[in-house]
Design an enzyme around this catalytic site. Structure first.
Site, PDB file in Angstrom:
ATOM      1  N   GLY A   1    -130.411 -86.149 -15.078  1.00  0.00           N
ATOM      2  CA  GLY A   1    -131.064 -85.409 -14.002  1.00  0.00           C
ATOM      3  C   GLY A   1    -131.869 -86.373 -13.159  1.00  0.00           C
TER       4      GLY A   1
ATOM      5  N   GLY B   1    -132.916 -85.911  -9.808  1.00  0.00           N
ATOM      6  CA  GLY B   1    -133.307 -85.216  -8.576  1.00  0.00           C
ATOM      7  C   GLY B   1    -134.690 -85.660  -8.134  1.00  0.00           C
TER       8      GLY B   1
ATOM      9  N   GLY C   1    -136.504 -86.693 -11.640  1.00  0.00           N
ATOM     10  CA  GLY C   1    -135.825 -87.723 -12.431  1.00  0.00           C
ATOM     11  C   GLY C   1    -135.564 -89.005 -11.643  1.00  0.00           C
TER      12      GLY C   1
ATOM     13  N   ASN D   1    -139.094 -78.075 -16.862  1.00  0.00           N
ATOM     14  CA  ASN D   1    -140.016 -76.955 -17.068  1.00  0.00           C
ATOM     15  C   ASN D   1    -139.329 -75.865 -17.881  1.00  0.00           C
ATOM     16  OD1 ASN D   1    -142.285 -77.922 -15.791  1.00  0.00           O
ATOM     17  ND2 ASN D   1    -141.798 -76.997 -13.805  1.00  0.00           N
TER      18      ASN D   1
ATOM     19  N   LYS E   1    -147.775 -77.026 -20.456  1.00  0.00           N
ATOM     20  CA  LYS E   1    -147.360 -77.152 -19.046  1.00  0.00           C
ATOM     21  C   LYS E   1    -147.264 -75.783 -18.388  1.00  0.00           C
ATOM     22  CE  LYS E   1    -146.124 -79.114 -15.242  1.00  0.00           C
ATOM     23  NZ  LYS E   1    -144.957 -78.695 -14.562  1.00  0.00           N
TER      24      LYS E   1
ATOM     25  N   ASN F   1    -149.262 -74.620 -15.122  1.00  0.00           N
ATOM     26  CA  ASN F   1    -148.680 -74.041 -13.912  1.00  0.00           C
ATOM     27  C   ASN F   1    -149.288 -72.691 -13.577  1.00  0.00           C
ATOM     28  OD1 ASN F   1    -147.060 -76.320 -13.997  1.00  0.00           O
ATOM     29  ND2 ASN F   1    -145.269 -75.234 -13.256  1.00  0.00           N
TER      30      ASN F   1
ATOM     31  N   GLU G   1    -152.250 -73.557 -11.809  1.00  0.00           N
ATOM     32  CA  GLU G   1    -151.816 -74.025 -10.471  1.00  0.00           C
ATOM     33  C   GLU G   1    -151.599 -72.820  -9.530  1.00  0.00           C
ATOM     34  OE1 GLU G   1    -148.685 -77.206 -10.658  1.00  0.00           O
ATOM     35  OE2 GLU G   1    -147.466 -75.694  -9.671  1.00  0.00           O
ATOM     36  N   TYR G   2    -150.945 -71.778 -10.055  1.00  0.00           N
ATOM     37  CA  TYR G   2    -150.718 -70.573  -9.230  1.00  0.00           C
ATOM     38  C   TYR G   2    -152.046 -70.007  -8.732  1.00  0.00           C
ATOM     39  CZ  TYR G   2    -145.771 -69.454 -10.459  1.00  0.00           C
ATOM     40  OH  TYR G   2    -144.415 -69.428 -10.595  1.00  0.00           O
TER      41      TYR G   2
HETATM   42  N1  LIG Z   1    -140.303 -80.663  -8.598  1.00  0.00           N
HETATM   43  C1  LIG Z   1    -141.430 -80.580  -9.309  1.00  0.00           C
HETATM   44  O1  LIG Z   1    -142.563 -80.562  -8.765  1.00  0.00           O
HETATM   45  C2  LIG Z   1    -141.370 -80.524 -10.795  1.00  0.00           C
HETATM   46  C3  LIG Z   1    -140.220 -80.169 -11.471  1.00  0.00           C
HETATM   47  N2  LIG Z   1    -140.215 -80.128 -12.846  1.00  0.00           N
HETATM   48  C4  LIG Z   1    -139.021 -79.763 -13.598  1.00  0.00           C
HETATM   49  O2  LIG Z   1    -138.188 -80.920 -13.678  1.00  0.00           O
HETATM   50  C5  LIG Z   1    -136.815 -80.532 -13.711  1.00  0.00           C
HETATM   51  C6  LIG Z   1    -136.099 -81.188 -12.544  1.00  0.00           C
HETATM   52  O3  LIG Z   1    -136.745 -80.766 -11.362  1.00  0.00           O
HETATM   53  P1  LIG Z   1    -136.435 -81.423  -9.936  1.00  0.00           P
HETATM   54  O4  LIG Z   1    -136.135 -82.857 -10.094  1.00  0.00           O
HETATM   55  O5  LIG Z   1    -137.542 -80.977  -9.057  1.00  0.00           O
HETATM   56  O6  LIG Z   1    -135.115 -80.636  -9.543  1.00  0.00           O
HETATM   57  P2  LIG Z   1    -133.952 -81.126  -8.564  1.00  0.00           P
HETATM   58  O7  LIG Z   1    -133.191 -79.893  -8.228  1.00  0.00           O
HETATM   59  O8  LIG Z   1    -134.507 -81.960  -7.472  1.00  0.00           O
HETATM   60  O9  LIG Z   1    -133.067 -82.086  -9.486  1.00  0.00           O
HETATM   61  C7  LIG Z   1    -132.301 -81.618 -10.564  1.00  0.00           C
HETATM   62  C8  LIG Z   1    -131.190 -82.624 -10.754  1.00  0.00           C
HETATM   63  O10 LIG Z   1    -130.476 -82.259 -11.923  1.00  0.00           O
HETATM   64  C9  LIG Z   1    -129.093 -82.401 -11.649  1.00  0.00           C
HETATM   65  N3  LIG Z   1    -128.382 -81.531 -12.570  1.00  0.00           N
HETATM   66  C10 LIG Z   1    -128.404 -80.178 -12.603  1.00  0.00           C
HETATM   67  N4  LIG Z   1    -127.664 -79.741 -13.643  1.00  0.00           N
HETATM   68  C11 LIG Z   1    -127.185 -80.846 -14.269  1.00  0.00           C
HETATM   69  C12 LIG Z   1    -126.381 -81.051 -15.403  1.00  0.00           C
HETATM   70  N5  LIG Z   1    -125.922 -80.015 -16.126  1.00  0.00           N
HETATM   71  N6  LIG Z   1    -126.072 -82.319 -15.753  1.00  0.00           N
HETATM   72  C13 LIG Z   1    -126.532 -83.362 -15.036  1.00  0.00           C
HETATM   73  N7  LIG Z   1    -127.316 -83.235 -13.952  1.00  0.00           N
HETATM   74  C14 LIG Z   1    -127.640 -81.989 -13.584  1.00  0.00           C
HETATM   75  C15 LIG Z   1    -128.932 -82.031 -10.187  1.00  0.00           C
HETATM   76  O11 LIG Z   1    -127.743 -82.565  -9.641  1.00  0.00           O
HETATM   77  C16 LIG Z   1    -130.195 -82.629  -9.587  1.00  0.00           C
HETATM   78  O12 LIG Z   1    -129.993 -83.959  -9.147  1.00  0.00           O
HETATM   79  C17 LIG Z   1    -136.823 -79.002 -13.650  1.00  0.00           C
HETATM   80  O13 LIG Z   1    -136.801 -78.485 -14.960  1.00  0.00           O
HETATM   81  C18 LIG Z   1    -138.144 -78.691 -12.974  1.00  0.00           C
HETATM   82  O14 LIG Z   1    -138.613 -77.399 -13.256  1.00  0.00           O
HETATM   83  C19 LIG Z   1    -141.315 -80.465 -13.585  1.00  0.00           C
HETATM   84  C20 LIG Z   1    -142.457 -80.836 -12.963  1.00  0.00           C
HETATM   85  C21 LIG Z   1    -142.607 -80.855 -11.535  1.00  0.00           C
HETATM   86  O1  LIG Z   2    -144.112 -77.781 -12.326  1.00  0.00           O
HETATM   87  C1  LIG Z   2    -144.266 -77.900 -11.126  1.00  0.00           C
HETATM   88  C2  LIG Z   2    -145.546 -78.370 -10.563  1.00  0.00           C
HETATM   89  O2  LIG Z   2    -146.508 -78.540 -11.537  1.00  0.00           O
HETATM   90  C3  LIG Z   2    -143.132 -77.538 -10.239  1.00  0.00           C
HETATM   91  O3  LIG Z   2    -143.326 -77.922  -8.914  1.00  0.00           O
HETATM   92  C4  LIG Z   2    -142.832 -76.069 -10.362  1.00  0.00           C
HETATM   93  O4  LIG Z   2    -141.609 -75.800  -9.702  1.00  0.00           O
HETATM   94  C5  LIG Z   2    -143.943 -75.203  -9.777  1.00  0.00           C
HETATM   95  O5  LIG Z   2    -143.784 -73.876 -10.189  1.00  0.00           O
HETATM   96  P1  LIG Z   2    -143.202 -72.742  -9.190  1.00  0.00           P
HETATM   97  O6  LIG Z   2    -141.848 -73.274  -8.703  1.00  0.00           O
HETATM   98  O7  LIG Z   2    -143.060 -71.527 -10.029  1.00  0.00           O
HETATM   99  O8  LIG Z   2    -144.191 -72.620  -8.061  1.00  0.00           O
END
Ligand SMILES: NC(=O)C1=CN([C@@H]2O[C@H](COP(=O)(O)OP(=O)(O)OC[C@H]3O[C@@H](n4cnc5c(N)ncnc54)[C@H](O)[C@@H]3O)[C@@H](O)[C@H]2O)C=CC1
Ligand SMILES: O=C(CO)[C@H](O)[C@H](O)COP(=O)(O)O
Length: 294
Positions: free
Chosen positions: A7, A9, A12, A86, A164, A168, A171-172
Site C-alpha cells: 500500500g 498511497g 504508505g 485504520n 487510534k 480519531n 479528532e472528530y
Molecule cells: N490518509 C490519512 O490521513 C490516514 C490514513 N490511514 C489509513 O492508512 C491506510 C491507507 O490510507 P491512504 O494511504 O490514505 O489511502 P490511499 O487510498 O491513498 O492509498 C491506499 C493504497 O493502497 C493500495 N491498495 C488498495 N488495495 C490494495 C491491495 N489489495 N493490495 C495492494 N495495494 C492495495 C491502493 O492502490 C493505494 O495506493 C488506510 O487504512 C487509512 O485508513 C491512517 C492514518 C491517516
Molecule cells: O486517521 C486519519 C487521521 O487521523 C485519517 O485521515 C482518517 O481517514 C480520518 O477519519 P475520517 O476519514 O473518518 O474523517
C-alpha cells in the site's frame, strides 16, 4: 533492516520515503504498478530475507483482509505482519489468530500524522506481543516524530487500533468545535476578520493546536471556504468509537454529535426536519415552508 510495505498511497508512499531516509531497505508493493517496486506480494516476500516484517497500509476491511490472507500463505514461521491501516480493532484478534496458526506474528499499529508525516514523523500506537514488536522496533523508530513522545506500546493485540480509533473520535469532536466556532464568528457582523481571529488563536490561547493551524492554512487558501461544499465523509472510526462507547456504557456526547453532524452534512433536505415541521404545524398551527417556496 528490510521491510516489505504493502500500500503506497497517501500514507504508505511517504512512509516508504521516511523509512528509506533512515537508512532501511523498503520493498513496496501496491496494486497500482505505477508506484510499486515489485509486481506481486509473492515477489515482495521472495525478495525479503527472513525473518521478514511486512507492513500493510491499505484501506481497512476487504483490502486489508485479502492482504493478510495472502501473506498468511506466503510468509514463514518467525515472520511478522504489521497492520498500520485504520482497521477496526475487532479485526485484529482474528488476524493475529489466523497468522499465529502459521507461526507468524502480528502487530496492530494506529498511525497518526496524515500526509504531513513524511516531514513531521508519524505518531504510532501499537498492540501485540513484545517479541513481535521487537522485530518491528527499528521501523517504528524511523517513522516516529523526533522527541520523547509519539510512540507507544498500548497493550495487547487490538490496543493499537483501539487507541487510534479513540484518537480519531477526539479528532472528530475537536474539528467539530473549531467548525462550529468558525461558523458563529462568520455569522455576526461585529467580527470583521474571522481568519485573523483564528490566526491570533494559534499562540498563547487555551485552544491552540495543530488542527487550529490547519484551519488557518485552509482559510489562507479560501478565506470563507466558498470553494467547498458543506459535505463531510467518514471512514468508520467515528462510528466504531460510538459503538465502543455503547458497549462500555461510556457517555460520549461530543464525539457522537460530531459524527451525526457529518451524516447531516450529506442531506440536502432533512427528512427528520420535515417531520418536526409537520408536527409543529399539527399541534401548534405553526407555519411550514413548502418545497415550492424554496
Ligand atoms: N490518509 C490519512 O490521513 C490516514 C490514513 N490511514 C489509513 O492508512 C491506510 C491507507 O490510507 P491512504 O494511504 O490514505 O489511502 P490511499 O487510498 O491513498 O492509498 C491506499 C493504497 O493502497 C493500495 N491498495 C488498495 N488495495 C490494495 C491491495 N489489495 N493490495 C495492494 N495495494 C492495495 C491502493 O492502490 C493505494 O495506493 C488506510 O487504512 C487509512 O485508513 C491512517 C492514518 C491517516
Ligand atoms: O486517521 C486519519 C487521521 O487521523 C485519517 O485521515 C482518517 O481517514 C480520518 O477519519 P475520517 O476519514 O473518518 O474523517
Amino acid at each position: 533492516m528490510e521491510l516489505g510495505l504493502v500500500g503506497l498511497g497517501k500514507m504508505g508512499g511517504n512512509m516508504r520515503e521516511r523509512i528509506r531516509r533512515a537508512g532501511h531497505t523498503v520493498i513496496g508493493y501496491d496494486r497500482n504498478q505505477d508506484v510499486a517496486d515489485v509486481h506481486s506480494l509473492e515477489e515482495l516476500v521472495g525478495k525479503l530475507k527472513g525473518p521478514r516484517v511486512v507492513w500493510v497500509m491499505v484501506p481497512a476491511g476487504a483490502a486489508t483482509q485479502s492482504t493478510v490472507d495472502e501473506l498468511a500463505e506466503l510468509l514463514q514461521p518467525g515472520d511478522v505482519v504489521v497492520d498500520g491501516g485504520n482497521s477496526r480493532w475487532t479485526d485484529d484478534e482474528k488476524h493475529a489468530e489466523e497468522l499465529a496458526a502459521k507461526g507468524i506474528g502480528f502487530v496492530d499499529c494506529g498511525v497518526s500524522g496524515g500526509v504531513w508525516g513524511l516531514k513531521n514523523g508519524y505518531a504510532l500506537m501499537y498492540g501485540g506481543d513484545a517479541e513481535h514488536i521487537e522485530k518491528v522496533q527499528p521501523i517504528f523508530d524511523a517513522l516516529k516524530p523526533e522527541g520523547d513522545f509519539g510512540s507507544v506500546h498500548a497493550g495487547k493485540v487490538g490496543a493499537g487500533h483501539f487507541s487510534k480509533m479513540v484518537h480519531n473520535g477526539i479528532e472528530y469532536a475537536m474539528m467539530q468545535a473549531y467548525a462550529e466556532g468558525w461558523e458563529l464568528l462568520e455569522k455576526v457582523d461585529s467580527v470583521t476578520d474571522v481568519r485573523e481571529v483564528f490566526r491570533s488563536w494559534q499562540e498563547g490561547t487555551v485552544i491552540r493546536s495543530w488542527l487550529l493551524d490547519l484551519a488557518v492554512n485552509a482559510l489562507d487558501d479560501d478565506e470563507h471556504l466558498e470553494k467547498l461544499r458543506g459535505f463531510a465523509q467518514d471512514s468508520g472510526e467515528g462510528r466504531w468509537t460510538v459503538e465502543a462507547a455503547i458497549d462500555n456504557a461510556v457517555p460520549l456526547p461530543a464525539i457522537t454529535a460530531s459524527l451525526f453532524a457529518r451524516f447531516a452534512s450529506r442531506q440536502d433536505d432533512s427528512p427528520q426536519m420535515k417531520m418536526i415541521a409537520a408536527l409543529r404545524n399539527q399541534f401548534g398551527g405553526h407555519a411550514v415552508e413548502s418545497k415550492s417556496e424554496n
